[in-house]
Enzyme design. Structure first.
Site, PDB file in Angstrom:
ATOM      1  N   ASP A   1       9.483   3.157   1.983  1.00  0.00           N
ATOM      2  CA  ASP A   1       8.267   3.914   2.315  1.00  0.00           C
ATOM      3  C   ASP A   1       7.997   3.788   3.815  1.00  0.00           C
ATOM      4  O   ASP A   1       7.452   2.788   4.286  1.00  0.00           O
ATOM      5  CB  ASP A   1       7.075   3.397   1.501  1.00  0.00           C
ATOM      6  CG  ASP A   1       5.785   4.179   1.788  1.00  0.00           C
ATOM      7  OD1 ASP A   1       5.749   4.938   2.781  1.00  0.00           O
ATOM      8  OD2 ASP A   1       4.811   4.015   1.031  1.00  0.00           O
TER       9      ASP A   1
ATOM     10  N   PHE B   1       0.862  -1.188   0.000  1.00  0.00           N
ATOM     11  CA  PHE B   1       0.000   0.000   0.000  1.00  0.00           C
ATOM     12  C   PHE B   1       0.893   1.230   0.000  1.00  0.00           C
ATOM     13  O   PHE B   1       1.638   1.482   0.940  1.00  0.00           O
ATOM     14  CB  PHE B   1      -0.944   0.056   1.207  1.00  0.00           C
ATOM     15  CG  PHE B   1      -1.958   1.173   1.052  1.00  0.00           C
ATOM     16  CD1 PHE B   1      -3.200   0.924   0.485  1.00  0.00           C
ATOM     17  CD2 PHE B   1      -1.653   2.480   1.403  1.00  0.00           C
ATOM     18  CE1 PHE B   1      -4.118   1.953   0.281  1.00  0.00           C
ATOM     19  CE2 PHE B   1      -2.558   3.520   1.205  1.00  0.00           C
ATOM     20  CZ  PHE B   1      -3.800   3.248   0.652  1.00  0.00           C
TER      21      PHE B   1
ATOM     22  N   LYS C   1       2.599  11.473   6.969  1.00  0.00           N
ATOM     23  CA  LYS C   1       1.752  11.288   8.149  1.00  0.00           C
ATOM     24  C   LYS C   1       2.217  12.073   9.386  1.00  0.00           C
ATOM     25  O   LYS C   1       1.911  13.246   9.503  1.00  0.00           O
ATOM     26  CB  LYS C   1       1.610   9.793   8.457  1.00  0.00           C
ATOM     27  CG  LYS C   1       0.816   9.035   7.376  1.00  0.00           C
ATOM     28  CD  LYS C   1       0.342   7.692   7.876  1.00  0.00           C
ATOM     29  CE  LYS C   1      -0.154   6.776   6.778  1.00  0.00           C
ATOM     30  NZ  LYS C   1      -1.481   7.101   6.277  1.00  0.00           N
TER      31      LYS C   1
HETATM   32  N1  PXG Z   1       2.453   4.769   2.019  1.00  0.00           N
HETATM   33  C1  PXG Z   1       2.034   4.097   3.097  1.00  0.00           C
HETATM   34  C2  PXG Z   1       2.907   3.031   3.677  1.00  0.00           C
HETATM   35  C3  PXG Z   1       0.793   4.410   3.671  1.00  0.00           C
HETATM   36  O1  PXG Z   1       0.380   3.726   4.747  1.00  0.00           O
HETATM   37  C4  PXG Z   1       0.490   6.108   1.972  1.00  0.00           C
HETATM   38  C5  PXG Z   1       1.717   5.755   1.460  1.00  0.00           C
HETATM   39  C6  PXG Z   1      -0.295   7.220   1.316  1.00  0.00           C
HETATM   40  O2  PXG Z   1      -0.405   8.329   2.141  1.00  0.00           O
HETATM   41  P1  PXG Z   1      -1.585   9.419   1.898  1.00  0.00           P
HETATM   42  O3  PXG Z   1      -1.198  10.553   2.792  1.00  0.00           O
HETATM   43  O4  PXG Z   1      -1.551   9.764   0.458  1.00  0.00           O
HETATM   44  O5  PXG Z   1      -2.872   8.760   2.294  1.00  0.00           O
HETATM   45  C7  PXG Z   1       0.008   5.422   3.088  1.00  0.00           C
HETATM   46  C8  PXG Z   1      -1.344   5.795   3.610  1.00  0.00           C
HETATM   47  C9  PXG Z   1      -6.675   5.848   3.260  1.00  0.00           C
HETATM   48  C10 PXG Z   1      -5.619   5.206   4.090  1.00  0.00           C
HETATM   49  O6  PXG Z   1      -7.698   6.265   3.856  1.00  0.00           O
HETATM   50  C11 PXG Z   1      -4.268   5.444   3.856  1.00  0.00           C
HETATM   51  C12 PXG Z   1      -3.316   4.819   4.636  1.00  0.00           C
HETATM   52  C13 PXG Z   1      -3.731   3.992   5.642  1.00  0.00           C
HETATM   53  C14 PXG Z   1      -5.056   3.750   5.852  1.00  0.00           C
HETATM   54  C15 PXG Z   1      -6.017   4.366   5.082  1.00  0.00           C
HETATM   55  O7  PXG Z   1      -6.482   5.936   2.026  1.00  0.00           O
HETATM   56  N2  PXG Z   1      -1.970   4.926   4.483  1.00  0.00           N
END
Ligand code: PXG
Length: 413
Positions: free
Chosen positions: A233, A148, A262
């Site tokens: 990441d 992810f 984050k």
């Molecule tokens: N890399 C990792 C490892 C993540 O957990 C992202 C990239 C993307 O980050 P942004 O700020 O673009 O969401 C994540 C995000 C959701 C959601 O609601 C996103 C994450 C975890 C749970 C839910 O899209 N992680």
């Protein structure tokens, strides 16, 4: 926390309004939050909850950390946005502190995680063409099954989760998928055109998957041998969450490109970025890449304060100590529903047996007892409280968690 919460009319009305006016791209738990402080949040009916999700680790410093709010307010009183057409007096000190904390020579600020991942992919490709000498248009990036990394069309294009892709193609070419946790598969997949290996040191959304011991260290060796960039990441695992400043520190590597997001915004503002040494970062020339908001003075002030809190309050140490103890307590619960407890630091997954139920009814039962957690990947209850949580708060939470994990008050099918 052990008292049962009551859902009132305010909650119902707020949910109905949001459901009516919003796209239905989420299925939130039926709680409407209106206040937060430290590890706790309150709903519109006045119920208090322990936040054990922390906005997927964006709230490592807790809700409304005073030092971060002070930086936000102070900066809001001076200047908030300049665009990158001009310099501002906050970005330099922020990136300087970030480079010092991470050990890289250069940083490139963005806002959200997905933007930072895209930035890393562009950096790796351009490095491949201009430094490694990959023929034009042939660069390959390797990613893992069950990954992810965000929601852009390029990123979902190399997701292995059918729902994330379905209906959103055609996708960007140039990505190869290998099993997670298998360093031999990485070595096999590398060709002379491989420019980067994008990996999460623990897969968060994939279900808190901890790879075999030494995996990242071995990947770093393989990447170095084959002149491939290790793109780490750490958007979810970084900034203290797993008991080190970065999860890769457990393996002695922060990668060639480190992606952060984050918690870099301390839960008050979106702040992300990539870090790399000059050999990689210098591939960008004016006009190659950018963002209206990336590096803005408000974000930079918040980012500086957020990083300072993680370091000054030694939140990594706290995550390690409390995490070890908390996982031990979870492992001691005698429950027919639990398959496994796994994680690192305060990134903990309780895997529910498929023969029992999904993790969702367990999360609903926890919510009724004043604990907010969210299932991930159907079977996993994730516990990731703010890192400012205390032993006492977690001890009290366990009084609610233990019976729920044993199945008390859980609507099983
Ligand atoms: N890399 C990792 C490892 C993540 O957990 C992202 C990239 C993307 O980050 P942004 O700020 O673009 O969401 C994540 C995000 C959701 C959601 O609601 C996103 C994450 C975890 C749970 C839910 O899209 N992680």
């Amino acid at each position: 926390m052990s008292s049962t919460t009551t859902v009132g009319q305010e909650t119902q009305a707020a949910i109905l309004e949001a459901e009516h006016w919003s796209a239905h791209n989420y299925k939130p738990l039926p709680v409407v939050l209106s206040k937060g402080e430290g590890c706790f949040v309150w709903d519109v009916d006045g119920n208090r909850y322990l936040d054990m999700l922390s906005a997927y680790s964006a709230l490592n410093q807790g809700h409304r950390h005073p030092a971060i709010l002070e930086a936000l307010h102070e900066q809001a009183g001076r200047i908030t946005l300049t665009s990158r057409a001009f310099h501002n007096d906050r970005m330099g000190p922020f990136l300087h502190a970030l480079c010092e904390a991470t050990g890289f020579e250069k940083a490139l600020p963005m806002n959200t995680g997905a933007e930072a991942v895209e930035t890393a992919l562009k950096a790796a490709r351009k490095w491949g063409y201009t430094v490694k000498g990959v023929p034009d248009g042939r660069a390959e990036i390797i990613a893992c099954e069950n990954n992810f990394h965000g929601r852009t069309t390029t990123i979902v294009g190399f997701s292995t989760e059918a729902q994330y892709r379905h209906g959103f193609g055609p996708f960007t070419p140039g990505f190869k998928i290998i099993p997670y946790g298998d360093s031999a598969a990485l070595e096999d997949a590398i060709t002379e055109n491989t420019v980067g290996f994008l990996v999460e040191p623990i897969q968060g959304e994939g279900g808190v998957i901890v790879p075999p011991e030494g995996y990242l260290a071995r990947c770093a060796e393989i990447c170095a041998e084959h002149d491939v960039l290790l793109i780490n990441d750490e958007i979810q695992t970084g900034l203290g969450r797993t008991g080190q400043l970065f999860c890769g520190d457990w393996d002695g590597t922060r990668g060639d490109i480190l992606i952060v997001g984050k918690a870099l915004g301390g839960g008050v503002y979106p702040v992300s970025g990539i870090l790399a040494d000059a050999e990689v970062m210098d591939v960008f020339t004016p006009g190659d890449h950018g963002s209206t908001f990336g590096g803005n003075p408000l974000g930079a002030a918040v980012g500086s304060a957020s990083l300072r809190v993680i370091l000054d309050e030694r939140l990594s140490d706290r995550a390690r100590e409390l995490g070890d103890w908390f996982m031990e307590r979870l492992r001691a619960i005698d429950s027919p529903h639990v398959e496994e407890i796994r994680g690192r630091g305060l990134m903990v997954g309780v895997v529910i047996r498929e023969t029992s139920a999904t993790a969702r009814p367990f999360c609903e039962a926890l919510m009724e007892r004043g604990i907010l957690a969210k299932e991930t990947h159907h079977q996993v209850i994730r516990f990731a409280p703010p890192l400012v949580v205390t032993h006492e708060i977690l001890e009290e939470a366990l009084e609610s968690i233990e019976p729920v994990v044993r199945g008390e008050g859980v609507e099983l099918p």
